[in-house]
Design an enzyme around this catalytic site. Structure first.
Site, PDB file in Angstrom:
ATOM      1  N   ASP A 280      38.872  57.630   1.518  1.00  0.00           N
ATOM      2  CA  ASP A 280      40.268  57.957   1.219  1.00  0.00           C
ATOM      3  C   ASP A 280      41.110  56.694   1.012  1.00  0.00           C
ATOM      4  OD1 ASP A 280      42.435  59.561   0.749  1.00  0.00           O
ATOM      5  OD2 ASP A 280      42.760  60.128   2.854  1.00  0.00           O
TER       6      ASP A 280
ATOM      7  N   LYS B 190      40.759  64.874   2.876  1.00  0.00           N
ATOM      8  CA  LYS B 190      42.074  65.079   3.485  1.00  0.00           C
ATOM      9  C   LYS B 190      42.202  66.503   3.989  1.00  0.00           C
ATOM     10  CE  LYS B 190      44.691  61.892   0.502  1.00  0.00           C
ATOM     11  NZ  LYS B 190      45.188  60.982   1.543  1.00  0.00           N
TER      12      LYS B 190
ATOM     13  N   ASP C  21      43.944  62.841  -5.500  1.00  0.00           N
ATOM     14  CA  ASP C  21      43.282  62.193  -4.365  1.00  0.00           C
ATOM     15  C   ASP C  21      42.950  63.223  -3.296  1.00  0.00           C
ATOM     16  OD1 ASP C  21      42.347  60.509  -2.417  1.00  0.00           O
ATOM     17  OD2 ASP C  21      44.297  59.578  -1.961  1.00  0.00           O
TER      18      ASP C  21
ATOM     19  N   LYS D  68      48.709  52.124  -9.767  1.00  0.00           N
ATOM     20  CA  LYS D  68      47.633  53.002  -9.282  1.00  0.00           C
ATOM     21  C   LYS D  68      47.652  54.320 -10.056  1.00  0.00           C
ATOM     22  CE  LYS D  68      46.139  55.532  -5.092  1.00  0.00           C
ATOM     23  NZ  LYS D  68      46.313  55.710  -3.631  1.00  0.00           N
TER      24      LYS D  68
ATOM     25  N   ARG E 221      43.244  50.970  -3.007  1.00  0.00           N
ATOM     26  CA  ARG E 221      43.023  49.525  -2.930  1.00  0.00           C
ATOM     27  C   ARG E 221      41.743  49.122  -3.666  1.00  0.00           C
ATOM     28  NH1 ARG E 221      43.022  49.937   3.510  1.00  0.00           N
ATOM     29  NH2 ARG E 221      44.440  51.603   2.909  1.00  0.00           N
TER      30      ARG E 221
ATOM     31  N   ASP F 295      49.528  60.801  -6.981  1.00  0.00           N
ATOM     32  CA  ASP F 295      48.893  59.537  -6.623  1.00  0.00           C
ATOM     33  C   ASP F 295      48.706  58.621  -7.845  1.00  0.00           C
ATOM     34  OD1 ASP F 295      48.150  58.060  -4.451  1.00  0.00           O
ATOM     35  OD2 ASP F 295      46.072  58.777  -4.402  1.00  0.00           O
TER      36      ASP F 295
ATOM     37  N   GLU G  42      41.072  54.670  -1.322  1.00  0.00           N
ATOM     38  CA  GLU G  42      40.511  54.442  -2.654  1.00  0.00           C
ATOM     39  C   GLU G  42      41.447  53.641  -3.551  1.00  0.00           C
ATOM     40  OE1 GLU G  42      42.279  56.965  -1.924  1.00  0.00           O
ATOM     41  OE2 GLU G  42      43.619  57.134  -3.635  1.00  0.00           O
TER      42      GLU G  42
HETATM   43  N1  BES Z   1      47.187  58.266  -1.744  1.00  0.00           N
HETATM   44  C1  BES Z   1      47.045  58.015  -0.367  1.00  0.00           C
HETATM   45  C2  BES Z   1      48.339  57.527   0.285  1.00  0.00           C
HETATM   46  C3  BES Z   1      49.495  58.466   0.304  1.00  0.00           C
HETATM   47  C4  BES Z   1      49.810  59.179   1.441  1.00  0.00           C
HETATM   48  C5  BES Z   1      50.338  58.604  -0.777  1.00  0.00           C
HETATM   49  C6  BES Z   1      50.900  60.009   1.485  1.00  0.00           C
HETATM   50  C7  BES Z   1      51.421  59.420  -0.749  1.00  0.00           C
HETATM   51  C8  BES Z   1      51.713  60.125   0.384  1.00  0.00           C
HETATM   52  C9  BES Z   1      45.987  56.947  -0.134  1.00  0.00           C
HETATM   53  O1  BES Z   1      44.960  56.926  -1.047  1.00  0.00           O
HETATM   54  C10 BES Z   1      45.388  57.235   1.192  1.00  0.00           C
HETATM   55  O2  BES Z   1      44.757  58.235   1.332  1.00  0.00           O
HETATM   56  N2  BES Z   1      45.574  56.331   2.142  1.00  0.00           N
HETATM   57  C11 BES Z   1      45.058  56.496   3.460  1.00  0.00           C
HETATM   58  C12 BES Z   1      44.457  55.196   3.892  1.00  0.00           C
HETATM   59  C13 BES Z   1      43.651  55.287   5.151  1.00  0.00           C
HETATM   60  C14 BES Z   1      42.397  56.103   4.904  1.00  0.00           C
HETATM   61  C15 BES Z   1      43.287  53.908   5.626  1.00  0.00           C
HETATM   62  C16 BES Z   1      46.221  56.901   4.349  1.00  0.00           C
HETATM   63  O3  BES Z   1      47.317  56.390   4.163  1.00  0.00           O
HETATM   64  O4  BES Z   1      46.001  57.734   5.227  1.00  0.00           O
HETATM   65 ZN    ZN Z   2      45.376  57.673  -2.893  1.00  0.00          ZN
HETATM   66 MN    MN Z   3      43.404  58.259  -0.503  1.00  0.00          MN
END
Ligand code: BES
Ligand code: ZN
Ligand code: MN
Length: 485
Positions: free
Chosen positions: A336, A266, A259, A254, A340, A277, A338
């Site tokens: 968010d 966020k 992000d 990734k 996947r 990220d 993104e």
């Molecule tokens: N990049 C984040 C995940 C992340 C969180 C990485 C904390 C490192 C530390 C990812 O893109 C994300 O935002 N995931 C969301 C998914 C949700 C919206 C279903 C998450 O984990 O909150």
């Molecule tokens: Zn992310």
């Molecule tokens: Mn995200």
């Protein structure tokens, strides 16, 4: 940092500092006399992370001798030695030690230990301070580490070199991952990958936005459209001279250079951390550098979908439906989620390039951090054999991994009446629904997904490692390729 091997007696080693390991309850024969007071006063106990630094010790050519506590001898292994070497380097580094030597006693002069000592030393030397302009704030670099061991064979020298190559690649990954998001845009990430590829003799290709449009990478492009910084699909290829089989391994990382969450933005608190990220992508680039040098007997393609997730005026909205490269339609319910989306297209593209096995690494979910904390990465797979190989490689590489479930029940959470799949599930088991989403695109190609959201970044320095990016799971990537049959 240079890595050297010496078969001289430890007392004959000419170095700025010589590290000797002392275990709990032990008393090194050559030190028992001169250091009896230190032993008897209990100053040297041999406990983990206990360091005793001596200058001009009689009978030793080295200018300094560092007695480093190894803890309990029967619990000491290569992973502990890796940490100990890192901690010793971090203890010595501020003192200005250009040439370091590390004595491996009988019983520890095996290839695995030699590689671990070199790896630990090089990893421990890394600092995240490349943008600090005041040089006096910085430690002087360590030029060389010499592993001192009696006996040992050619395998030991090869192991030393393997440890050096892996650790230098890990530090490259960390250099890339630590770069701030204003400097490391998707195109800049691609330029970094290109120069790594050119320097190491890998084939390189970058798909730009137009090419991705022609191919139909709608899932990735939907994420990218909110940013003024154009996306890039990075492809680095290693072809072995003599392949052991027709297998073709793709490692996919990734590469979200920042992000924000996009329109599903966020919270401000801690958002700066989302510069990491792209740690999975950086690990792929570093791993490809090492693979080019170590030459495993399997074809390996490194793929990094690189985008910035921003809430610009052209950003995708919750409710948008995009068509992925696989042809499947995806309803975006949360912008968010993104990672996947870009990985869906990257995994499909890996298969189009002929990959027979796919391993992806991604800082994919906060949920995996809730589940496993910062200790283990979460591992998901649709294939028992590839999973077993991955877990064995990770164990050998010293990176902790935990196998997580994939189940049809999670797939139900991704059902929508408007499209083939939606991009989020419920609040619960978020790491598992994210992996289930990816599995849809891996389909029946053997695939492993590694969620490194909790392990790719260290919030606080450890005794053996600076804070910031860890490089995980680069060492597992390399080891998997090297062990490929
Ligand atoms: N990049 C984040 C995940 C992340 C969180 C990485 C904390 C490192 C530390 C990812 O893109 C994300 O935002 N995931 C969301 C998914 C949700 C919206 C279903 C998450 O984990 O909150
Ligand atoms: Zn992310
Ligand atoms: Mn995200």
């Amino acid at each position: 940092m240079q890595a050297k091997l010496s078969r001289l007696a430890a007392t004959e080693i000419d170095a700025d500092a010589l590290v000797l390991i002392e275990f709990e309850g032990g008393r090194r024969a050559e030190l028992a006399g001169p250091l009896s007071a230190l032993y008897e006063s209990g100053e040297i106990k041999g406990k983990e992370s206990e360091f005793t630094l001596l200058h001009g010790l009689n009978g030793h050519k080295a200018r300094r001798v560092l007695i480093a506590g190894g803890g309990k001898r029967d619990r000491f292994d290569a992973a502990r030695l890796r940490s100990l070497a890192g901690a010793a380097v971090r203890f010595l580094k501020p003192k200005g030690i250009p040439n370091l030597a590390f004595a491996l006693d009988d019983g520890f002069n095996t290839p695995a230990y030699a590689a671990a000592a070199v790896e630990g030393a090089i990893l421990g030397a890394w600092e995240p301070d490349y943008l600090k302009t005041n040089q006096t704030d910085k430690d002087k670099p360590i030029d060389s580490v010499t592993i001192v061991t009696a006996g040992g064979d050619a395998a030991l020298a090869a192991a030393l070199e393997r440890g050096r190559v892996i650790a230098e690649a890990a530090n490259l990954t960390r250099d890339i991952a630590v770069e701030p998001p204003n400097l490391l845009t998707p195109l800049r990430l691609a330029e970094r990958a290109r120069s790594v590829a050119e320097a190491s003799g890998l084939a390189f290709e970058m798909l730009d936005q137009n090419r991705m449009r022609q191919l139909g990478m709608g899932a990735l492009l939907g994420v990218a459209q909110g940013s003024a910084a154009p996306p890039a699909m990075i492809v680095m290829r290693y072809t072995p001279e003599k392949a052991a089989s027709s297998d073709h391994l793709a490692i996919v990382g990734k590469g979200v250079t920042f992000d924000t969450g996009g329109i599903s933005i966020k919270p401000a608190d801690g958002m700066e951390k989302m510069k990491y990220d792209m740690a999975g992508g950086a690990a792929v680039i570093g791993a490809m550098q090492a693979i080019a040098q170590l030459k495993p007997r399997v074809a390996v393609t490194g793929i990094v979908p690189a985008v910035e997730n921003m809430p610009g005026s052209n950003a995708q909205r919750p409710g948008d439906i995009v068509t992925s490269l696989s042809g499947r339609t995806i309803e975006i319910l949360n912008t968010d989620a993104e990672g996947r989306l870009i990985l869906a297209d990257a995994i499909t593209y890996a298969k189009q390039l002929g990959a027979t096995h796919v391993v992806d690494a991604a800082t994919l979910t906060g949920a995996i951090v809730v589940a496993l904390g910062h200790t283990s990465s979460g591992v998901f797979s649709n294939d028992g054999d590839l999973l077993a190989r991955w877990m064995a490689a990770a164990k050998e590489a010293g990176e902790k991994m935990w196998h997580m479930p994939l189940d049809e029940d999670y797939r139900d959470q991704l059902k929508t009446v408007y499209a083939d799949i939606q991009n989020i599930g419920t609040r619960w088991g978020g790491a598992c629904t994210a992996a289930t989403f990816l599995k849809e695109f891996a389909d029946d190609t053997p695939w492993v997904h590694v969620d490194v959201a909790g392990t790719a970044w260290l919030d606080d320095a450890k005794s053996h490692m600076a804070k910031g990016p860890t490089g995980i799971p680069l060492a597992s990537f390399i080891t998997l390729a090297m062990q490929w049959q």
